[in-house]
Scaffold this motif. Structure first.
Motif, PDB file in Angstrom:
ATOM      1  N   CYS A   4      -4.878  -1.923  -3.964  1.00  0.00           N
ATOM      2  CA  CYS A   4      -4.124  -3.104  -3.521  1.00  0.00           C
ATOM      3  C   CYS A   4      -4.951  -4.189  -2.824  1.00  0.00           C
ATOM      4  O   CYS A   4      -4.525  -5.342  -2.773  1.00  0.00           O
ATOM      5  N   VAL A   5      -6.086  -3.816  -2.276  1.00  0.00           N
ATOM      6  CA  VAL A   5      -6.866  -4.764  -1.469  1.00  0.00           C
ATOM      7  C   VAL A   5      -7.968  -5.382  -2.325  1.00  0.00           C
ATOM      8  O   VAL A   5      -8.556  -4.705  -3.171  1.00  0.00           O
ATOM      9  N   LYS A   6      -8.249  -6.657  -2.091  1.00  0.00           N
ATOM     10  CA  LYS A   6      -9.340  -7.324  -2.804  1.00  0.00           C
ATOM     11  C   LYS A   6     -10.638  -6.558  -2.572  1.00  0.00           C
ATOM     12  O   LYS A   6     -10.905  -6.114  -1.442  1.00  0.00           O
ATOM     13  N   PRO A   7     -11.445  -6.401  -3.619  1.00  0.00           N
ATOM     14  CA  PRO A   7     -12.652  -5.567  -3.520  1.00  0.00           C
ATOM     15  C   PRO A   7     -13.551  -5.869  -2.319  1.00  0.00           C
ATOM     16  O   PRO A   7     -14.060  -4.943  -1.688  1.00  0.00           O
ATOM     17  N   LYS A   8     -13.703  -7.132  -1.951  1.00  0.00           N
ATOM     18  CA  LYS A   8     -14.622  -7.452  -0.850  1.00  0.00           C
ATOM     19  C   LYS A   8     -14.094  -7.004   0.522  1.00  0.00           C
ATOM     20  O   LYS A   8     -14.845  -6.960   1.488  1.00  0.00           O
ATOM     21  N   THR A  13      -3.214   7.089   1.038  1.00  0.00           N
ATOM     22  CA  THR A  13      -3.272   5.750   1.621  1.00  0.00           C
ATOM     23  C   THR A  13      -4.611   5.095   1.289  1.00  0.00           C
ATOM     24  O   THR A  13      -4.646   3.923   0.892  1.00  0.00           O
ATOM     25  N   ARG A  14      -5.691   5.840   1.428  1.00  0.00           N
ATOM     26  CA  ARG A  14      -7.016   5.290   1.094  1.00  0.00           C
ATOM     27  C   ARG A  14      -7.079   4.866  -0.373  1.00  0.00           C
ATOM     28  O   ARG A  14      -7.619   3.806  -0.702  1.00  0.00           O
ATOM     29  N   GLU A  15      -6.549   5.692  -1.258  1.00  0.00           N
ATOM     30  CA  GLU A  15      -6.572   5.367  -2.686  1.00  0.00           C
ATOM     31  C   GLU A  15      -5.738   4.119  -2.971  1.00  0.00           C
ATOM     32  O   GLU A  15      -6.131   3.262  -3.760  1.00  0.00           O
ATOM     33  N   ASP A  34     -13.880  -1.989   1.942  1.00  0.00           N
ATOM     34  CA  ASP A  34     -14.663  -1.207   2.913  1.00  0.00           C
ATOM     35  C   ASP A  34     -14.168  -1.414   4.340  1.00  0.00           C
ATOM     36  O   ASP A  34     -14.063  -0.451   5.105  1.00  0.00           O
ATOM     37  N   MET A  35     -13.869  -2.658   4.708  1.00  0.00           N
ATOM     38  CA  MET A  35     -13.369  -2.935   6.061  1.00  0.00           C
ATOM     39  C   MET A  35     -12.047  -2.207   6.301  1.00  0.00           C
ATOM     40  O   MET A  35     -11.812  -1.645   7.370  1.00  0.00           O
ATOM     41  N   ASN A  36     -11.186  -2.196   5.301  1.00  0.00           N
ATOM     42  CA  ASN A  36      -9.890  -1.541   5.456  1.00  0.00           C
ATOM     43  C   ASN A  36      -9.999  -0.025   5.481  1.00  0.00           C
ATOM     44  O   ASN A  36      -9.275   0.640   6.215  1.00  0.00           O
ATOM     45  N   LEU A  37     -10.913   0.527   4.707  1.00  0.00           N
ATOM     46  CA  LEU A  37     -11.145   1.969   4.769  1.00  0.00           C
ATOM     47  C   LEU A  37     -11.741   2.363   6.126  1.00  0.00           C
ATOM     48  O   LEU A  37     -11.399   3.408   6.686  1.00  0.00           O
ATOM     49  N   LYS A  38     -12.599   1.495   6.656  1.00  0.00           N
ATOM     50  CA  LYS A  38     -13.152   1.705   7.995  1.00  0.00           C
ATOM     51  C   LYS A  38     -12.024   1.680   9.032  1.00  0.00           C
ATOM     52  O   LYS A  38     -12.014   2.487   9.971  1.00  0.00           O
ATOM     53  N   ALA A  39     -11.060   0.782   8.843  1.00  0.00           N
ATOM     54  CA  ALA A  39      -9.924   0.698   9.778  1.00  0.00           C
ATOM     55  C   ALA A  39      -9.136   2.008   9.785  1.00  0.00           C
ATOM     56  O   ALA A  39      -8.686   2.451  10.844  1.00  0.00           O
ATOM     57  N   VAL A  40      -8.977   2.621   8.619  1.00  0.00           N
ATOM     58  CA  VAL A  40      -8.277   3.917   8.555  1.00  0.00           C
ATOM     59  C   VAL A  40      -9.040   4.950   9.386  1.00  0.00           C
ATOM     60  O   VAL A  40      -8.465   5.633  10.228  1.00  0.00           O
ATOM     61  N   ASP A  41     -10.343   5.042   9.148  1.00  0.00           N
ATOM     62  CA  ASP A  41     -11.147   6.054   9.831  1.00  0.00           C
ATOM     63  C   ASP A  41     -11.151   5.850  11.348  1.00  0.00           C
ATOM     64  O   ASP A  41     -11.046   6.812  12.112  1.00  0.00           O
ATOM     65  N   ILE A  42     -11.252   4.608  11.790  1.00  0.00           N
ATOM     66  CA  ILE A  42     -11.278   4.321  13.228  1.00  0.00           C
ATOM     67  C   ILE A  42      -9.912   4.597  13.858  1.00  0.00           C
ATOM     68  O   ILE A  42      -9.820   5.150  14.951  1.00  0.00           O
ATOM     69  N   ILE A  79       0.840  -1.203   0.000  1.00  0.00           N
ATOM     70  CA  ILE A  79       0.000   0.000   0.000  1.00  0.00           C
ATOM     71  C   ILE A  79       0.873   1.251   0.000  1.00  0.00           C
ATOM     72  O   ILE A  79       0.629   2.191  -0.764  1.00  0.00           O
ATOM     73  N   LEU A  80       1.907   1.273   0.836  1.00  0.00           N
ATOM     74  CA  LEU A  80       2.821   2.427   0.838  1.00  0.00           C
ATOM     75  C   LEU A  80       3.526   2.576  -0.504  1.00  0.00           C
ATOM     76  O   LEU A  80       3.645   3.684  -1.037  1.00  0.00           O
TER      77      LEU A  80
END
Length: 196
Positions: free
Chosen positions: A178-182, A171-173, A185-193, A20-21
Protein backbone atom coordinates in the motif's frame (compact mmCIF):
# COMPACT_ATOMS: atom_id res chain seq x y z
CA UNK A 1 -16.64 -9.92 12.05
CA UNK A 2 -13.97 -7.44 13.09
CA UNK A 3 -14.85 -3.73 13.16
CA UNK A 4 -12.14 -1.08 13.33
CA UNK A 5 -12.50 2.70 13.53
CA UNK A 6 -9.48 4.90 12.82
CA UNK A 7 -9.90 8.58 13.54
CA UNK A 8 -7.78 11.70 13.36
CA UNK A 9 -7.39 15.07 11.73
CA UNK A 10 -6.93 15.62 8.01
CA UNK A 11 -3.38 14.84 6.90
CA UNK A 12 -2.53 12.42 9.72
CA UNK A 13 -2.80 9.29 7.58
CA UNK A 14 -6.00 7.66 8.81
CA UNK A 15 -6.97 6.64 5.27
CA UNK A 16 -3.63 4.91 4.63
CA UNK A 17 -3.80 3.05 7.96
CA UNK A 18 -7.29 1.82 7.03
CA UNK A 19 -6.11 0.72 3.58
CA UNK A 20 -3.28 -1.27 5.17
CA UNK A 21 -5.72 -3.11 7.45
CA UNK A 22 -8.09 -3.74 4.54
CA UNK A 23 -5.22 -5.04 2.40
CA UNK A 24 -4.08 -7.41 5.16
CA UNK A 25 -7.59 -8.86 5.44
CA UNK A 26 -8.08 -9.03 1.69
CA UNK A 27 -4.77 -10.89 1.26
CA UNK A 28 -6.29 -13.64 3.44
CA UNK A 29 -9.26 -13.89 1.10
CA UNK A 30 -11.63 -12.30 3.58
CA UNK A 31 -14.55 -10.10 2.64
CA UNK A 32 -13.64 -6.55 3.64
CA UNK A 33 -15.22 -3.12 3.29
CA UNK A 34 -13.61 0.20 4.04
CA UNK A 35 -14.92 3.78 3.90
CA UNK A 36 -14.13 7.26 5.17
CA UNK A 37 -16.25 10.00 6.63
CA UNK A 38 -14.54 13.31 6.20
CA UNK A 39 -15.41 16.64 7.85
CA UNK A 40 -13.58 19.49 6.12
CA UNK A 41 -10.38 17.46 6.34
CA UNK A 42 -8.33 19.90 4.29
CA UNK A 43 -9.04 22.59 6.90
CA UNK A 44 -8.05 20.60 9.96
CA UNK A 45 -11.34 18.76 10.30
CA UNK A 46 -11.79 15.17 11.37
CA UNK A 47 -11.31 12.10 9.21
CA UNK A 48 -12.77 8.80 10.31
CA UNK A 49 -12.02 5.55 8.50
CA UNK A 50 -14.20 2.48 8.97
CA UNK A 51 -12.84 -1.02 8.27
CA UNK A 52 -15.01 -4.11 8.53
CA UNK A 53 -13.59 -7.55 7.86
CA UNK A 54 -15.31 -10.94 7.77
CA UNK A 55 -12.79 -12.91 9.81
CA UNK A 56 -15.10 -15.93 10.16
CA UNK A 57 -15.88 -16.28 6.45
CA UNK A 58 -18.92 -14.02 6.54
CA UNK A 59 -19.68 -11.54 3.76
CA UNK A 60 -19.41 -7.85 4.65
CA UNK A 61 -22.08 -5.75 2.97
CA UNK A 62 -21.85 -2.35 4.67
CA UNK A 63 -18.62 -0.42 5.21
CA UNK A 64 -19.82 1.80 8.06
CA UNK A 65 -19.71 0.76 11.71
CA UNK A 66 -22.72 1.04 13.98
CA UNK A 67 -22.31 2.65 17.37
CA UNK A 68 -20.98 0.32 20.10
CA UNK A 69 -19.57 -2.10 17.49
CA UNK A 70 -15.86 -1.23 17.14
CA UNK A 71 -13.55 -3.98 18.36
CA UNK A 72 -10.73 -1.47 17.99
CA UNK A 73 -10.53 2.31 17.83
CA UNK A 74 -7.25 3.97 16.87
CA UNK A 75 -7.26 7.73 17.52
CA UNK A 76 -4.47 9.96 16.25
CA UNK A 77 -5.19 12.62 18.88
CA UNK A 78 -7.09 12.84 22.20
CA UNK A 79 -10.17 14.81 21.12
CA UNK A 80 -10.78 12.30 18.35
CA UNK A 81 -10.48 9.47 20.88
CA UNK A 82 -13.21 11.13 22.94
CA UNK A 83 -15.34 11.74 19.86
CA UNK A 84 -15.08 8.05 18.87
CA UNK A 85 -16.12 6.63 22.28
CA UNK A 86 -19.75 5.99 21.22
CA UNK A 87 -18.47 3.57 18.57
CA UNK A 88 -16.37 1.43 20.90
CA UNK A 89 -17.92 -1.96 21.65
CA UNK A 90 -18.10 -3.19 25.24
CA UNK A 91 -14.71 -4.79 25.85
CA UNK A 92 -13.27 -3.08 22.76
CA UNK A 93 -9.71 -1.75 22.62
CA UNK A 94 -8.78 1.94 22.30
CA UNK A 95 -5.33 3.17 21.30
CA UNK A 96 -4.71 6.92 21.19
CA UNK A 97 -1.90 9.39 20.70
CA UNK A 98 -1.31 11.74 23.63
CA UNK A 99 -0.64 15.02 21.77
CA UNK A 100 -3.46 17.26 20.57
CA UNK A 101 -3.97 18.85 17.20
CA UNK A 102 -5.59 22.05 18.41
CA UNK A 103 -8.67 23.10 16.40
CA UNK A 104 -8.32 26.10 14.14
CA UNK A 105 -11.86 27.45 14.51
CA UNK A 106 -12.42 26.71 18.21
CA UNK A 107 -10.80 27.29 21.57
CA UNK A 108 -7.78 25.12 22.40
CA UNK A 109 -8.37 22.23 24.77
CA UNK A 110 -6.32 20.59 27.51
CA UNK A 111 -5.36 17.09 26.30
CA UNK A 112 -4.78 15.87 29.88
CA UNK A 113 -8.41 16.65 30.77
CA UNK A 114 -9.69 14.89 27.66
CA UNK A 115 -7.50 11.84 28.33
CA UNK A 116 -8.77 11.72 31.94
CA UNK A 117 -12.34 11.49 30.62
CA UNK A 118 -11.30 8.81 28.11
CA UNK A 119 -9.55 6.81 30.88
CA UNK A 120 -12.71 6.97 33.02
CA UNK A 121 -14.78 5.56 30.16
CA UNK A 122 -12.15 3.05 28.92
CA UNK A 123 -9.91 2.01 31.84
CA UNK A 124 -7.64 -0.09 29.59
CA UNK A 125 -7.00 2.64 27.03
CA UNK A 126 -3.48 2.56 25.56
CA UNK A 127 -2.08 6.10 25.42
CA UNK A 128 0.97 6.42 23.18
CA UNK A 129 3.53 9.19 23.71
CA UNK A 130 3.45 10.12 20.04
CA UNK A 131 6.14 12.81 20.35
CA UNK A 132 8.68 10.30 21.69
CA UNK A 133 7.59 7.68 19.16
CA UNK A 134 7.99 10.05 16.21
CA UNK A 135 11.40 11.21 17.47
CA UNK A 136 12.58 7.58 17.49
CA UNK A 137 11.14 6.98 14.02
CA UNK A 138 12.65 10.22 12.73
CA UNK A 139 9.44 11.51 11.15
CA UNK A 140 5.99 12.62 12.22
CA UNK A 141 4.68 11.24 8.93
CA UNK A 142 4.88 7.66 10.22
CA UNK A 143 2.75 8.25 13.33
CA UNK A 144 -0.16 6.47 11.65
CA UNK A 145 1.92 3.33 11.14
CA UNK A 146 3.36 3.54 14.66
CA UNK A 147 -0.14 3.68 16.18
CA UNK A 148 -1.37 0.90 13.89
CA UNK A 149 1.56 -1.33 14.89
CA UNK A 150 0.96 -0.54 18.57
CA UNK A 151 -2.68 -1.59 18.18
CA UNK A 152 -1.83 -4.81 16.32
CA UNK A 153 0.84 -5.79 18.86
CA UNK A 154 -1.44 -4.98 21.83
CA UNK A 155 -4.24 -7.00 20.22
CA UNK A 156 -1.96 -10.03 19.91
CA UNK A 157 -0.72 -9.62 23.49
CA UNK A 158 -4.11 -9.00 25.10
CA UNK A 159 -6.36 -11.22 22.97
CA UNK A 160 -8.62 -8.27 22.10
CA UNK A 161 -9.08 -5.74 19.31
CA UNK A 162 -7.59 -7.32 16.17
CA UNK A 163 -6.56 -10.52 17.92
CA UNK A 164 -6.70 -13.43 15.49
CA UNK A 165 -7.40 -11.14 12.55
CA UNK A 166 -4.28 -9.22 11.51
CA UNK A 167 -0.74 -10.01 12.65
CA UNK A 168 2.35 -7.82 12.63
CA UNK A 169 3.81 -9.82 9.73
CA UNK A 170 0.60 -9.34 7.75
CA UNK A 171 0.70 -5.63 8.57
CA UNK A 172 4.27 -5.39 7.27
CA UNK A 173 3.29 -7.16 4.04
CA UNK A 174 0.31 -4.84 3.56
CA UNK A 175 2.62 -1.84 4.06
CA UNK A 176 4.81 -3.14 1.22
CA UNK A 177 1.71 -3.28 -1.01
CA UNK A 178 0.00 0.00 0.00
CA UNK A 179 2.85 2.45 0.62
CA UNK A 180 4.86 4.18 -2.10
CA UNK A 181 8.18 2.34 -2.52
CA UNK A 182 10.34 5.25 -1.32
CA UNK A 183 8.46 5.31 2.02
CA UNK A 184 8.26 1.57 2.69
CA UNK A 185 11.48 1.35 4.73
CA UNK A 186 10.51 4.29 6.97
CA UNK A 187 7.12 2.71 7.63
CA UNK A 188 8.57 -0.71 8.36
CA UNK A 189 10.99 1.00 10.75
CA UNK A 190 7.97 2.64 12.43
CA UNK A 191 6.46 -0.81 13.04
CA UNK A 192 9.67 -2.10 14.61
CA UNK A 193 10.13 0.97 16.83
CA UNK A 194 6.47 1.04 17.94
CA UNK A 195 6.57 -2.56 19.14
CA UNK A 196 10.07 -2.43 20.72
Amino acid sequence: MKNILITGVGGQGTVLAAKILAQAAQAKGWSVREAETIGMAQRGGFVTSHVRMGDAGEEVYSPLLAKRSADLVIAFEPAEAARALPYLAPGGMLVTASSPIQPVAADPYDPAEVLDVVRQKVPGVIVVDDVALCEKIGSRKALNIGLLATAVAASERMGAGLSGAVSLDETREAIRVCVKPKFVDMNLKAVDIAIA
